[in-house]
Design a protein around this motif. Structure first.
Motif, mmCIF file in Angstrom:
data_model
loop_
_atom_site.group_PDB
_atom_site.id
_atom_site.type_symbol
_atom_site.label_atom_id
_atom_site.label_comp_id
_atom_site.label_asym_id
_atom_site.label_seq_id
_atom_site.Cartn_x
_atom_site.Cartn_y
_atom_site.Cartn_z
ATOM 1 N N MET A 1 66.544 -51.448 -56.413
ATOM 2 C CA MET A 1 66.475 -50.265 -55.577
ATOM 3 C C MET A 1 66.252 -49.065 -56.473
ATOM 4 S SD MET A 1 68.846 -49.304 -52.430
ATOM 5 C CE MET A 1 70.068 -48.143 -52.854
ATOM 6 N N GLY A 2 67.207 -48.412 -56.962
ATOM 7 C CA GLY A 2 67.015 -47.253 -57.815
ATOM 8 C C GLY A 2 67.137 -45.951 -57.058
ATOM 9 N N TYR A 3 66.806 -44.902 -57.760
ATOM 10 C CA TYR A 3 66.890 -43.572 -57.165
ATOM 11 C C TYR A 3 65.817 -42.703 -57.786
ATOM 12 C CZ TYR A 3 69.237 -42.080 -61.446
ATOM 13 O OH TYR A 3 69.536 -41.789 -62.751
ATOM 14 N N ASN A 4 65.546 -41.592 -57.159
ATOM 15 C CA ASN A 4 64.515 -40.673 -57.630
ATOM 16 C C ASN A 4 65.075 -39.872 -58.812
ATOM 17 O OD1 ASN A 4 62.600 -38.732 -58.065
ATOM 18 N ND2 ASN A 4 62.601 -37.934 -55.980
ATOM 19 N N GLN A 5 64.698 -40.276 -60.001
ATOM 20 C CA GLN A 5 65.228 -39.630 -61.202
ATOM 21 C C GLN A 5 64.676 -38.232 -61.411
ATOM 22 O OE1 GLN A 5 64.698 -42.361 -64.454
ATOM 23 N NE2 GLN A 5 66.225 -43.772 -63.650
ATOM 24 N N SER A 6 63.615 -37.906 -60.708
ATOM 25 C CA SER A 6 63.064 -36.554 -60.842
ATOM 26 C C SER A 6 63.540 -35.630 -59.726
ATOM 27 C CB SER A 6 61.537 -36.611 -60.871
ATOM 28 O OG SER A 6 61.042 -37.117 -59.649
ATOM 29 N N ALA A 7 64.464 -36.114 -58.904
ATOM 30 C CA ALA A 7 64.994 -35.263 -57.830
ATOM 31 C C ALA A 7 65.702 -34.055 -58.442
ATOM 32 C CB ALA A 7 65.957 -36.047 -56.949
ATOM 33 N N ARG A 8 65.736 -32.987 -57.676
ATOM 34 C CA ARG A 8 66.363 -31.745 -58.123
ATOM 35 C C ARG A 8 67.827 -31.990 -58.490
ATOM 36 N NH1 ARG A 8 69.298 -27.520 -55.485
ATOM 37 N NH2 ARG A 8 69.331 -28.722 -53.572
ATOM 38 N N LYS A 9 68.253 -31.392 -59.550
ATOM 39 C CA LYS A 9 69.665 -31.447 -59.936
ATOM 40 C C LYS A 9 70.347 -30.205 -59.411
ATOM 41 C CE LYS A 9 68.912 -34.129 -64.091
ATOM 42 N NZ LYS A 9 69.600 -35.361 -63.836
ATOM 43 N N ARG A 10 71.576 -30.383 -58.962
ATOM 44 C CA ARG A 10 72.325 -29.238 -58.458
ATOM 45 C C ARG A 10 73.778 -29.389 -58.866
ATOM 46 N NH1 ARG A 10 74.987 -29.733 -53.423
ATOM 47 N NH2 ARG A 10 74.912 -31.849 -52.658
ATOM 48 N N PRO A 11 74.471 -28.300 -59.021
ATOM 49 C CA PRO A 11 75.880 -28.371 -59.406
ATOM 50 C C PRO A 11 76.720 -28.888 -58.239
ATOM 51 C CG PRO A 11 75.219 -26.083 -59.060
ATOM 52 C CD PRO A 11 73.988 -26.917 -58.922
ATOM 53 N N ILE A 12 77.719 -29.672 -58.589
ATOM 54 C CA ILE A 12 78.686 -30.152 -57.591
ATOM 55 C C ILE A 12 80.086 -29.947 -58.151
ATOM 56 C CG2 ILE A 12 77.113 -31.882 -56.629
ATOM 57 C CD1 ILE A 12 78.759 -33.965 -58.188
ATOM 58 N N ASN A 13 81.053 -29.945 -57.290
ATOM 59 C CA ASN A 13 82.439 -29.810 -57.722
ATOM 60 C C ASN A 13 83.105 -31.174 -57.710
ATOM 61 O OD1 ASN A 13 82.421 -26.999 -58.009
ATOM 62 N ND2 ASN A 13 82.699 -26.738 -55.803
ATOM 63 N N LEU A 14 83.735 -31.509 -58.801
ATOM 64 C CA LEU A 14 84.498 -32.744 -58.916
ATOM 65 C C LEU A 14 85.884 -32.411 -59.443
ATOM 66 C CD1 LEU A 14 81.961 -35.113 -60.733
ATOM 67 C CD2 LEU A 14 82.623 -35.185 -58.332
ATOM 68 N N SER A 15 86.849 -33.132 -58.965
ATOM 69 C CA SER A 15 88.189 -33.023 -59.533
ATOM 70 C C SER A 15 88.418 -34.252 -60.389
ATOM 71 C CB SER A 15 89.241 -32.960 -58.420
ATOM 72 O OG SER A 15 89.060 -31.805 -57.652
ATOM 73 N N MET A 16 88.628 -34.010 -61.676
ATOM 74 C CA MET A 16 88.808 -35.122 -62.603
ATOM 75 C C MET A 16 89.997 -34.846 -63.503
ATOM 76 S SD MET A 16 84.897 -36.102 -63.572
ATOM 77 C CE MET A 16 85.455 -37.638 -64.258
ATOM 78 N N ASN A 17 90.554 -35.895 -64.037
ATOM 79 C CA ASN A 17 91.669 -35.799 -64.957
ATOM 80 C C ASN A 17 91.214 -35.055 -66.214
ATOM 81 O OD1 ASN A 17 93.148 -36.878 -67.428
ATOM 82 N ND2 ASN A 17 94.468 -37.573 -65.761
ATOM 83 N N GLU A 18 91.875 -33.957 -66.501
ATOM 84 C CA GLU A 18 91.466 -33.094 -67.614
ATOM 85 C C GLU A 18 91.503 -33.828 -68.942
ATOM 86 O OE1 GLU A 18 92.535 -28.665 -69.361
ATOM 87 O OE2 GLU A 18 93.971 -29.673 -68.055
ATOM 88 N N ASP A 19 92.538 -34.618 -69.178
ATOM 89 C CA ASP A 19 92.650 -35.344 -70.436
ATOM 90 C C ASP A 19 91.512 -36.351 -70.578
ATOM 91 O OD1 ASP A 19 94.015 -36.074 -72.907
ATOM 92 O OD2 ASP A 19 94.544 -37.932 -71.868
ATOM 93 N N LEU A 20 91.175 -37.033 -69.498
ATOM 94 C CA LEU A 20 90.081 -38.001 -69.534
ATOM 95 C C LEU A 20 88.755 -37.307 -69.847
ATOM 96 C CD1 LEU A 20 89.173 -40.921 -69.146
ATOM 97 C CD2 LEU A 20 88.958 -40.430 -66.701
#
Length: 81
Positions: A1-20
């Motif tokens: 399958m795959g994905y469109n690697q040339s698709a527009r990039k946009r910022p997103i918000n993620l909550s992640m463990n700071e130490d990790l």
């Protein structure tokens, strides 16, 4: 399958463990690209797993239909209809 690697990039918000995140930054210069690559691998594996599950269910249904065609329904001997 795959994905469109040339698709527009946009910022997103993620909550992640700071130490990790701090530890991961010691191993990669581009955390976004690393996460994108890992996410693409996950999506591909998950799509494959789901297709395999769907195929297994299709085979099971085909086997059950063949059994019913050959032997009838097991409940037929108890039905009063």
């Amino acid at each position: 399958m795959g994905y469109n690697q040339s698709a527009r990039k946009r910022p997103i918000n993620l909550s992640m463990n700071e130490d990790l995140v701090l530890q991961a930054r010691t191993y990669t210069k581009n955390l976004s690209a690393t996460l994108e690559s890992l996410l693409a691998d996950f999506v591909a594996r998950e799509a494959h797993r789901r297709r395999a599950d769907d195929d297994m269910i299709d085979r099971l249904i085909d086997d059950l239909n063949a059994f019913h065609h050959q032997h009838g329904l097991l409940s037929d001997e108890f039905s009063s209809l």
